[in-house]
Design a protein around this motif. Structure first.
Motif, PDB file in Angstrom:
ATOM      1  N   ARG A  89       1.103  -0.869  -0.475  1.00 56.38           N
ATOM      2  CA  ARG A  89      -0.304   0.112   0.027  1.00 56.38           C
ATOM      3  C   ARG A  89       1.368   1.539  -0.027  1.00 56.38           C
ATOM      4  NH1 ARG A  89      -3.478  -0.488   5.105  1.00 56.38           N
ATOM      5  NH2 ARG A  89      -1.213  -1.118   5.492  1.00 56.38           N
ATOM      6  N   GLN A 103      -3.559  -5.992  -1.961  1.00 52.81           N
ATOM      7  CA  GLN A 103      -1.854  -4.849  -1.367  1.00 52.81           C
ATOM      8  C   GLN A 103      -1.353  -5.066  -0.417  1.00 52.81           C
ATOM      9  OE1 GLN A 103      -1.307  -3.397  -4.633  1.00 52.81           O
ATOM     10  NE2 GLN A 103      -2.970  -2.889  -4.655  1.00 52.81           N
ATOM     11  N   GLN A 151       0.867  -2.271  -8.714  1.00 53.62           N
ATOM     12  CA  GLN A 151      -0.128  -2.482  -8.263  1.00 53.62           C
ATOM     13  C   GLN A 151      -0.210  -3.814  -8.242  1.00 53.62           C
ATOM     14  OE1 GLN A 151      -1.049  -0.091  -5.499  1.00 53.62           O
ATOM     15  NE2 GLN A 151       1.022   0.345  -4.957  1.00 53.62           N
TER      16      GLN A 151
END
Length: 902
Positions: free
Chosen positions: A185, A205, A282
């Protein structure tokens, strides 16, 4: 850091730590009935943990191709939707077999991640096993204390049995595990919620990247409980939503744990997730493992990636699925309608549907991605690069086939969804999509979910079971636990040199399959060849002075050679004389050696692209599947036959070399089949070093002359890009020619022994053809006469011409011609004929064009009613319909009913 560098760093790191680097095992499993595919890195080392084989080194590292789309490891529904699940993935692993344990594994894991890969320490969390009351397992204090040297205690999480205790299966080696998780994150997000609260909570995440398993226990059946039978019964009968939890509780109550003789380490790190973590992106799909595939899909579809979630998912699904399908095909598993082949077909069809629906790919597309995938991987997975053209062709054929029915199937789905009750699609209708349009259940379920619906899976499975005409009980197999009889030594195969031997039973177990009880025996040594590489297992018997037990089959389960019997010896500790069926073995060897000669001949005649894709070798026939995209011509078949028989006549002696280093074998020119797992040392079978050199574990003739003769009896297609030859040798070939010659002599005698049999046969066929033409003219004249007679009987009534008559006609075509002839003559015709067609009843109803306009009569409806009188059925168009039946005596009743209907 690109993906290739990440993979190399891992392998080089563990090489420096004294590990032997081994290649990936094939994605498609052989000789392991418990799995369809390799689903984790430890699968190829399974026998080391079970004690059935000795590892080549005490420390090993590798990267392993894995596939998870079924069973408890089923990630298919998440693939493409989230950012970190895949069907096919690489698992990086390091292994210790009785060597190092927790201390080294934990220290090296931390060193690699933080010093080599430079992962930020403040983003890493670890978990250890908290213990379990049901199995009386303690908290893993040792792992906890070791991690404290590297990680603050608030980053060490105590996990439950589900997350932190690893097991191979219901039984076998197991142990606590320690996972490493990474928090990807943003700094702002990490400041709001502690990462430890998100570990193992499916946060996209905060993901697991590495699992270190410390195998120190073995799970086995409690001899005082019901064991396998109870668990089998539960699996078969219980279908509640809480099945998984209840099953685990039952299993714990039926089993016990004991320490293994040696402690082992088994680690697995998800390569795709690691690439994502190192590059701090991501999504796994944002790494160079996938971006070349996604970029090509975006460019080809002219739809940008990253703009719309639906099209993004479609591109991710395609990028993932082409990897799974390509690697499976290159390892020898072709798409098909059963087993592992059906799994591959399901994955590919799922990708095709995403491309069709969301990216507007109406023509095959996925096959174009294969070269993009294979190129960067040619050094680590050379099997894909060397077969990329073949893999592309197979995928193209599969895509083209499914696209032909996909659009029709989607239109049918639109109608089916309108019939859904309470948001649930009928399972029988879902089965119709599978049976008619080739929609796998999970594809139908996926489309339904996209539209806020679900599918009645139980009804679908019931329809599937009905089609296969077998119940779940019939298909299931109950396997008991092994019972050790003598010293549990590693069994030896001595069948290359001996066809009989004195043996001792070292363990046995009972199995139940299709309600039949069988026993599986393992000997300390055996002359029985276990089914492998296409060659069937030996049969025969074991005997001593007290009893004789028939061996009905021999199979391989991983490294164990298992002998099947229908009865268990009374004195298991006794010595037995084991003898194989020598006649069956000899004929099987004829066929097996012939497949080697055939393989070489096919490559000579058709080209070097020909590679074996499967085989079956027994004492009656040989079946050989090979890569080729066109049916063989008669000339090609004859040429292959000639070459093989030439090699048979040359009586080439067998050159068998055992324990040859794999690289040396390849240097000799030995054919290594992709999809097979070869060790460091192999067996090389040569029939003339300039003709046939192959790696093979089967049994063979001493010289090719023993084969006698070779005859191809069929050549056909079995899958896209795969042809099949069936052939016979030796006694079967001799019998074949005797039978053919006997038929030939009978034909010659029937034709009064002409000098030129071929010319005489041609003359006879020409004469037959001429007579058939004359017969057609005669039958047409007869039909015209009947038509004229019926026309003369037509009665003008209520504004139309009515004909209700019984007729005798030579065939159905004549009946049809009569009906249409009368319709051309009377535009206001209403005709019903009860016909005797070669002593079989038929009914025909014809309505004229003018009368059709009134819509008073419908031929199809009328014929269905009339057909009841002849115990039949039929149909057709509103103006013309026919029906056949069984009861010729019902024709009079047809006429009576017709008059009443009118």
């Amino acid at each position: 850091m690109d993906s290739g560098s990440i993979r190399r760093t891992f392998l080089e790191f563990f090489k420096k730590k004294g590990h032997t680097i081994v290649p990936s095992a094939p994605l498609v499993l052989k000789n392991d009935p418990t799995l369809l595919f390799t689903n984790s890195g430890m699968v190829q080392f399974k026998d080391y943990f079970l004690g059935n084989a000795t590892p080549k080194a005490s420390r090993i590292a590798d990267t392993q191709k894995c596939l998870r789309v079924s069973g408890k490891h089923n990630d298919l529904e998440e693939v493409g939707i989230d950012t970190y699940h895949h069907t096919m993935f690489e698992m990086l692993g390091n292994w210790s077999f009785g060597d190092y344990f927790k201390k080294e594994a934990i220290a090296w894991a931390w060193e690699l991640l933080t010093e080599e890969y430079k992962l930020p320490k403040d983003r890493l969390y670890v978990s250890v096993f908290a213990g379990d009351k049901d199995d009386n397992l303690p908290f893993d204090q040792e792992a906890y204390d070791l991690w404290k040297q590297f990680v603050a205690e608030d980053r060490i999480i105590q996990g439950n049995k589900k997350d932190n205790f690893w097991e191979m299966a219901d039984l076998g080696p197991c142990g606590p595990c320690s996972e490493i998780h990474v928090d990807l994150r943003s700094d702002e997000e990490r400041a709001t919620t502690p990462g430890r609260d998100l570990v193992n909570n499916d946060h996209p995440q905060v993901i697991e990247i590495w699992n270190n398993v410390f195998m120190e226990f073995e799970r086995y059946w409690n001899p005082e409980k019901g064991g396998a039978s109870e668990l089998f019964k539960f699996d078969l009968e219980y279908h509640g939503e809480d099945k998984k939890a209840k099953r685990e509780k039952l299993r714990s109550s039926l089993t016990l744990l004991r320490y293994l003789p040696a402690k082992n380490v088994d680690t697995g790190m998800g390569f795709e997730r690691l690439c994502r973590a190192i590059n701090l992106v991501q999504s796994n799909y944002d790494t160079d493992v996938f971006t070349p595939l996604i970029n090509f899909a975006a460019q080809t579809s002219n739809i940008p990636y990253g703009k719309d979630e639906k099209t993004d998912i479609a591109m991710r699904v395609i990028a993932d699925h082409v990897r799974a399908v390509s690697f499976a095909i290159s390892d020898g598993q072709l798409p098909s309608n059963a087993g592992a082949g059906y799994v591959i077909r399901r994955i590919l069809r799922r990708a095709v549907r995403y491309g069709f629906t969301f990216l507007n790919f109406k023509e095959p597309f996925i096959y174009k991605l294969v070269p993009i995938l294979s190129g960067p991987l040619k050094d680590v997975f050379p099997e894909l690069e060397s077969q990329k053209e073949y893999v592309s062709k197979v995928i193209f054929e599969e895509e083209a086939s499914f696209l032909r029915t996909l659009e029709k199937g989607l239109k049918r789905f639109e109608l089916i969804q309108n019939e859904a009750k309470n948001g649930v699609i009928n399972g029988d209708l879902a089965f119709e999509l599978y049976d008619t349009f080739g929609f796998p259940f999970d594809l139908t379920s996926l489309i339904a979910r996209e539209r806020g619906l679900s599918v009645d899976e139980q009804a679908f499975n019931a329809a599937m079971a009905k089609q296969k005409s077998r119940s779940k009980t019939d298909a299931a197999k109950e396997t008991g636990d092994w019972v050790i009889v003598g010293s549990d030594v590693k069994p030896q195969f001595i069948g290359y040199d001996q066809q009989e031997a004195e043996v001792k039973i070292i363990k046995y177990r009972k199995i139940k399959q299709k309600n039949k009880e069988l026993f599986q025996l393992v000997f300390d040594k055996t002359p029985f060849y276990a089914e492998s590489g296409g060659q069937v297992g030996d049969t025969g018997y074991i005997q001593n002075i007290n009893e004789k037990i028939t061996i009905v089959d021999t199979k391989k389960e991983n490294e164990l050679i298992i002998h099947f019997t229908e009865e268990l010896p009374e004195k298991l500790e006794s010595s037995f004389e084991a003898k194989i069926d020598q006649q069956k073995r000899s004929l099987t060897e004829d066929n097996h050696s012939a497949t080697h000669l055939l393989h070489a001949a096919l490559r000579s005649v058709l080209g070097k692209h020909v590679e074996q894709k499967g085989s079956l070798v027994n004492d009656k026939v040989l079946r050989f599947d090979f890569s080729h995209f066109a049916a063989m011509t008669t000339e090609e078949i004859q040429k292959v036959e000639y070459i093989v028989n030439q090699k048979v006549r040359e009586n080439i002696p067998l050159d068998e070399k055992r324990n040859v280093p794999i690289e040396q074998a390849k240097a000799l020119g030995a054919m290594a089949l992709f999809g097979e797992k070869y060790g460091d040392f192999v067996r090389v079978i040569t029939f003339d070093p300039k003709y046939s050199v192959e790696l093979c574990g089967g049994t063979h003739v001493k010289s090719t002359g023993q084969i006698g003769m070779f005859k191809i009896v069929s050549e056909s297609s079995v899958a896209a890009g795969v042809r099949r030859i069936e052939a016979i040798t030796a006694e079967a070939a001799e019998q074949y020619f005797r039978s053919e010659l006997a038929v030939l002599e009978e034909v010659r005698a029937l034709l009064k022994n002409p000098k030129d049999l071929l010319a005489s046969t041609k003359s006879l066929l020409e004469e037959k053809h001429a007579l058939e033409k004359k017969l057609e003219v005669f039958q047409q004249e007869q039909a015209n006469q009947i038509k004229d007679q019926l026309a003369a009987k037509a009665v003008k009534s209520n504004g139309y011409h009515l004909i209700i008559e019984r007729v005798t006609v030579p065939n159905a075509d004549a009946l049809k011609n009569i009906a249409y002839g009368l319709r051309n003559q009377f535009d206001d015709l209403l005709m019903i004929l009860a016909a005797d067609v070669e002593s079989k009843p038929q009914v025909a109803v014809m309505i004229g064009e003018k009368l059709m306009e009134s819509k008073k009569y419908h031929a199809g409806n009328m014929v269905k009613e009339l057909a009841k009188e002849i115990e039949g059925g039929g149909g057709g168009q509103p103006f013309f319909a026919t029906a056949g039946g069984k009861n010729i005596n019902g024709l009079a009743a047809v006429l009576d009913k017709a008059r009443k209907l009118i």
